[in-house]
Write a protein that holds these residues in place. Structure first.
Motif, short mmCIF file in Angstrom:
data_model
loop_
_atom_site.label_atom_id
_atom_site.label_comp_id
_atom_site.label_asym_id
_atom_site.label_seq_id
_atom_site.Cartn_x
_atom_site.Cartn_y
_atom_site.Cartn_z
N PHE A 265 0.81 -1.22 0.00
CA PHE A 265 0.00 0.00 0.00
C PHE A 265 0.84 1.27 0.00
O PHE A 265 1.49 1.62 0.98
CB PHE A 265 -0.96 0.05 1.20
N ALA A 266 0.80 1.96 -1.12
CA ALA A 266 1.38 3.30 -1.18
C ALA A 266 0.54 4.27 -0.37
O ALA A 266 1.04 5.29 0.11
CB ALA A 266 1.46 3.76 -2.64
N TYR A 267 -0.74 3.94 -0.22
CA TYR A 267 -1.66 4.73 0.61
C TYR A 267 -2.65 3.76 1.23
O TYR A 267 -3.19 2.88 0.55
CB TYR A 267 -2.41 5.75 -0.26
N VAL A 318 -12.31 12.26 -1.00
CA VAL A 318 -11.33 11.17 -1.10
C VAL A 318 -10.71 11.13 -2.49
O VAL A 318 -9.50 10.95 -2.65
CB VAL A 318 -11.98 9.82 -0.75
N ALA A 319 -11.55 11.31 -3.51
CA ALA A 319 -11.04 11.29 -4.88
C ALA A 319 -10.02 12.40 -5.10
O ALA A 319 -8.95 12.19 -5.69
CB ALA A 319 -12.19 11.41 -5.87
N ALA A 320 -10.32 13.60 -4.61
CA ALA A 320 -9.39 14.72 -4.77
C ALA A 320 -8.08 14.44 -4.04
O ALA A 320 -6.99 14.70 -4.58
CB ALA A 320 -10.03 16.00 -4.23
N ASP A 321 -8.17 13.90 -2.84
CA ASP A 321 -6.97 13.59 -2.06
C ASP A 321 -6.10 12.56 -2.78
O ASP A 321 -4.88 12.73 -2.93
CB ASP A 321 -7.38 13.08 -0.68
N LEU A 322 -6.72 11.48 -3.27
CA LEU A 322 -5.93 10.42 -3.92
C LEU A 322 -5.38 10.88 -5.26
O LEU A 322 -4.28 10.47 -5.64
CB LEU A 322 -6.78 9.15 -4.06
N LEU A 323 -6.11 11.72 -5.97
CA LEU A 323 -5.58 12.25 -7.23
C LEU A 323 -4.35 13.11 -6.97
O LEU A 323 -3.35 13.04 -7.71
CB LEU A 323 -6.65 13.05 -7.96
N MET A 324 -4.38 13.93 -5.91
CA MET A 324 -3.23 14.76 -5.58
C MET A 324 -2.04 13.89 -5.17
O MET A 324 -0.89 14.17 -5.54
CB MET A 324 -3.58 15.76 -4.49
N ARG A 325 -2.31 12.85 -4.40
CA ARG A 325 -1.24 11.93 -4.01
C ARG A 325 -0.65 11.23 -5.24
O ARG A 325 0.57 11.03 -5.34
CB ARG A 325 -1.77 10.90 -3.02
N GLU A 327 -0.63 12.31 -8.40
CA GLU A 327 0.16 13.25 -9.20
C GLU A 327 1.50 13.54 -8.53
O GLU A 327 2.53 13.66 -9.20
CB GLU A 327 -0.62 14.53 -9.43
N ALA A 328 1.50 13.65 -7.20
CA ALA A 328 2.75 13.90 -6.48
C ALA A 328 3.71 12.72 -6.64
O ALA A 328 4.92 12.90 -6.85
CB ALA A 328 2.48 14.15 -5.00
N ALA A 329 3.16 11.49 -6.58
CA ALA A 329 4.00 10.30 -6.76
C ALA A 329 4.57 10.24 -8.17
O ALA A 329 5.74 9.89 -8.37
CB ALA A 329 3.18 9.04 -6.46
N GLN A 330 3.75 10.60 -9.17
CA GLN A 330 4.23 10.61 -10.54
C GLN A 330 5.30 11.67 -10.75
O GLN A 330 6.28 11.45 -11.47
CB GLN A 330 3.06 10.84 -11.49
N ALA A 331 5.14 12.83 -10.10
CA ALA A 331 6.14 13.89 -10.21
C ALA A 331 7.46 13.44 -9.59
O ALA A 331 8.54 13.69 -10.15
CB ALA A 331 5.64 15.15 -9.53
#
Length: 341
Positions: A265-267, A318-325, A327-331
């Motif tokens: 689990f990354a999250y 939750v969707a907004a939080d996971l999308l930000m996480r 994108e941060a992981a991809q960056a």
């Protein structure tokens, strides 16, 4: 990349199955500010569409042209350039090159293969050769993933939004190599159902579970015994995201404990109040979990600034939080790739 967020090939096949004439619209290239990236696709038919190339006047013009093509009075495909500012009065101000093509019975084989690979998150190339009066399509597997490949290539170079257009014999290559992030969702109550709906169009591959027999009536839910659910949580990969929101606090704890013990689990998110978090943390410490392991648990879930307990609001949060996480992981991954070159 070819958008993997929605299976456009499956959408096109459904129109063929319904005996509807349909067209496929693809963003071949962009320049400057544009509403969607190269490789984005949408399927258009007389009565509707699936997907979007960004809305606005660009999409209106593209869908209108696609529907005119469905009448058979125009060629089977067209390459169209749109300067967004002067021609379409869109504030983006960039430039977009589109390909619009009819989807016909002869398209079924390559569409079926593309849909199958997208369903399985298998990377592939869609190759389009410009032959006299027609497009010849093939699907080819990708053996090795590039660090930063162009979304669409023409003649081996990135496709451009202006200048020379494809000529006879040219080959256009689109890559699909972005598997969706696995999301293990435990719980099919009101919040779980709202989350499943919210995540349907997002770049996550949903695995949805519940332990109650009646949950089997909900489309997409897999019913398993609690011990089986715990095994799934323990065996999660390091790339997976997890959300725990079952009907039973005891099951929530068992899944949380298993998820932390497994080391994947990354999250890992657990629904609940600060009081629930405190109780679970105390018990997890008693069960021998280190502070390092406990720091991997997110509870409460979602954005801190949204306090509503309405299922739909929780789902959006939750969707907004996971999308930000995500994108941060991809960056971070992109930075790592650049640093290693």
């Amino acid at each position: 990349m070819i958008s993997a967020h929605k299976n456009w090939a499956r959408a096109a096949l459904s129109r063929l199955d319904a005996n509807d004439n349909a067209a496929l619209v693809t963003v071949l290239a962009t320049e400057g500010s544009a509403p969607r990236e190269a490789g984005t696709k949408m399927v258009v038919w007389e009565g509707g569409q699936s997907g979007t190339i960004g809305g606005g006047n660009l999409e209106h013009q593209a869908t209108s042209q696609a529907r005119r093509m469905l009448t058979g009075s125009q060629a089977a495909f067209a390459i169209q350039d749109y300067p967004l500012g002067p021609l379409l009065a869109q504030c983006c101000g960039g430039r977009v090159r589109l390909m619009i093509e009819r989807v016909e019975a002869a398209s079924r084989d390559w569409l079926t293969e593309a849909a199958r690979r997208m369903d399985a998150d298998q990377p592939f190339e869609l190759r389009t050769r410009f032959d006299p009066g027609l497009l010849t399509k093939t699907i080819a597997p990708i053996a090795a993933l590039d660090a930063d490949p162009p979304a669409v290539r023409l003649g081996g170079a990135p496709a451009a939004a202006r200048g020379a257009r494809p000529e006879l014999g040219d080959e256009l290559v689109e890559r699909s190599e972005s598997p969706r992030r696995p999301l293990l969702l435990f719980g099919a109550g009101h919040v779980g159902q709202a989350i499943a709906r919210a995540f349907a169009p997002l770049p996550f591959k949903l695995f949805w579970y519940d332990s109650r027999a009646e949950a089997a009536e909900i489309p997409g839910v897999v019913v398993r015994e609690p011990a089986e659910l715990a095994a799934l949580a323990m065996g999660a990969t390091p790339q997976a995201y997890g959300l725990i929101l079952t009907h039973d606090h005891a099951l929530d704890y068992a899944l949380t404990s298993a998820g932390l013990a497994g080391g994947g689990f990354a999250y890992l998110g657990l629904i609940g109040s600060k009081t629930k978090r405190a109780r679970f943390m105390h018990r997890l410490r008693d069960d021998g979990f280190s502070e390092l392991a406990l720091n991997r648990l997110t509870c409460p879930i979602g954005l801190a600034g949204l306090k509503s307990k309405a299922p739909e609001v929780i789902a959006v949060s939750v969707a907004a939080d996971l999308l930000m996480r995500l994108e941060a992981a991809q960056a971070r991954n992109d930075e790592g790739v650049c640093a290693s070159v």
